[in-house]
Scaffold this active site. Structure first.
Site, PDB file in Angstrom:
ATOM      1  NE  ARG A  94      -2.609   0.557   3.558  1.00 17.86           N
ATOM      2  CZ  ARG A  94      -2.088   1.238   4.589  1.00 17.86           C
ATOM      3  NH1 ARG A  94      -1.830   2.518   4.465  1.00 17.86           N
ATOM      4  NH2 ARG A  94      -1.841   0.624   5.728  1.00 17.86           N
ATOM      5  CE1 TYR A 118     -11.347  16.851 -16.084  1.00 22.31           C
ATOM      6  CE2 TYR A 118     -10.599  16.498 -13.832  1.00 22.31           C
ATOM      7  CZ  TYR A 118     -11.292  16.064 -14.949  1.00 22.31           C
ATOM      8  OH  TYR A 118     -11.925  14.850 -14.933  1.00 22.31           O
ATOM      9  CG  ASP A 178      -3.514  20.250 -14.115  1.00 21.52           C
ATOM     10  OD1 ASP A 178      -2.751  19.631 -14.881  1.00 21.52           O
ATOM     11  OD2 ASP A 178      -4.734  19.991 -14.029  1.00 21.52           O
ATOM     12  CE  LYS A 197      -7.131  13.285 -19.189  1.00 21.24           C
ATOM     13  NZ  LYS A 197      -7.234  12.996 -17.752  1.00 21.24           N
TER      14      LYS A 197
END
Length: 383
Positions: free
Chosen positions: A54, A106, A179, A204
């Site tokens: 994890r 976004y 971003d 992306k």
């Protein structure tokens, strides 16, 4: 790679995935480490540094190493999605903090902030993406802990002056997080302009093959704020899976080739349709008439990205009809893959969206530019 070739270019670092070979066989393609748990030594220690799947994974580490080198940062974190990356930064803020975020960004992040910002005790204040005077004034008024920037911004492709935004943020002790999904480290490295954290929806361009959901963060300094983000990934469990990390690592090896090809295609399309009779406006920072062109030319190198938007004559009806007539472009969500996509963003984002109804967003792929232009020409002919 970095040890043997300390002056290697980013293209070389990416193509060879830092030059790592698998030690047992000498394979040039790194294996996928899928173990969820690891054996302790007799003294109950973990000499190799891995305890459980994890918080950490070797394949994830390898992909993070490549991204850290490409962005020129101190450390990276890969998480399960771009939203996981973005929200991880905001969750690292403390109750009572204020974050300044751009008006056009976004829509998924905007929606999450509007729904959960107040729930987490963080005040969200919006600023105009490309108006640094307005940002300065808001910063003095609200004394934020974080300024979030997105450049080029989705889907209007406005440009934020990163050097000035960093100066403004640091003048009040705030962090600047950027971003940079659309620019990618091929075209812009925000840390070099003063940003503290870079975020990518790695789904992306970093992956580039429309087969991975992933998010990434890169930091300029592994400071206390960064350690809060690291703790969030560990405790909430948002680390990406090892196979996804392997696919991302594979994708980044061709990042420079793909981004440059897509950028060249986008520029050709933008120029071709800039004065088209069926087009009201082409939004692309590579065009000299774009409001942010001068800033983009200063902080982006080698191109202006593969994303552009076209405002079609005839309003929403004209835009939807043009999208319906496209044969090569796929009508699909997402961006940054090798295939070209188109989307009517207002329909996706809903009535509260700031996006004009006549706007089509295009993710330009690496197909033949003449084929893409011909497809868009025939679709516009029916409008």
């Amino acid at each position: 790679m970095s040890k043997n070739f300390p002056d290697a270019s980013p293209e070389t670092l990416a193509a060879q995935a830092l030059g790592v070979t698998e030690p047992l066989t000498g394979a040039v393609t790194p294996p996928v480490y899928i173990a969820s748990t690891f054996e302790r030594e007799a003294d109950l220690e973990y000499k190799n540094g891995f305890i459980y799947g994890r918080p950490d994974n070797q394949t994830v580490r390898q992909a993070e190493g490549v991204l850290t080198a490409l962005e020129g940062g101190a450390a990276s974190l890969l998480v399960a999605s771009g939203m996981s990356a973005a929200t991880g930064v905001f969750l690292a803020l403390k109750p009572g903090d204020t974050a300044l975020v751009p008006e056009v960004m976004y829509w998924g992040i905007r929606k999450w902030l509007n729904a959960w910002g107040a729930e987490w005790g963080v005040a969200i204040v919006y600023y105009p993406n490309d108006d640094m005077a307005a940002l300065q004034a808001l910063t003095q008024k609200h004394k934020p802990a974080l300024i979030w920037a997105e450049t080029p911004s989705n889907p209007m492709w406005s440009i934020t002056d990163l050097k000035e935004a960093a100066r403004i943020a640091h003048s009040v002790g705030a962090k600047l997080a950027v971003d940079s999904t659309v620019a990618t480290p091929v075209l812009s490295r925000p840390l070099e302009h003063g940003a503290d954290i870079v975020m990518h929806s790695a789904t992306k361009y970093l992956n580039g093959h429309s087969d991975v959901i992933a998010g990434a963060l890169v930091t300029r300094e592994a400071d206390d704020f960064w350690q809060r983000i690291v703790g969030i990934r560990k405790d909430i469990g948002t680390i990406m899976g090892p196979f996804e990390a392997w696919l991302l690592l594979r994708g980044m090896r061709t990042l420079h080739v793909r981004v440059r090809a897509a950028s060249a295609n986008a520029m050709a399309i933008a120029r071709h349709f800039e004065k088209h009779p069926k087009v009201a406006q082409v939004l692309y920072p590579g065009l000299p008439g774009h409001a942010g062109h001068a800033v983009a030319a200063r902080q982006m190198t080698g191109g202006f990205g593969g994303m552009l938007s076209i405002r079609v004559t005839g309003g929403k009806e004209g835009a939807v009809k043009a999208a319906a007539g496209l044969k090569l472009f796929k009508r699909a969500t997402s961006l940054g893959g090798v295939e070209s996509l188109v989307e009517h963003r207002r329909s996706i984002e809903g009535p509260e969206s700031p996006v004009p109804e006549d706007l089509l967003r295009f993710s330009i792929g690496i197909e033949s530019e003449s084929d893409l232009i011909a497809d868009l020409e025939q679709a516009l002919a029916a409008v």
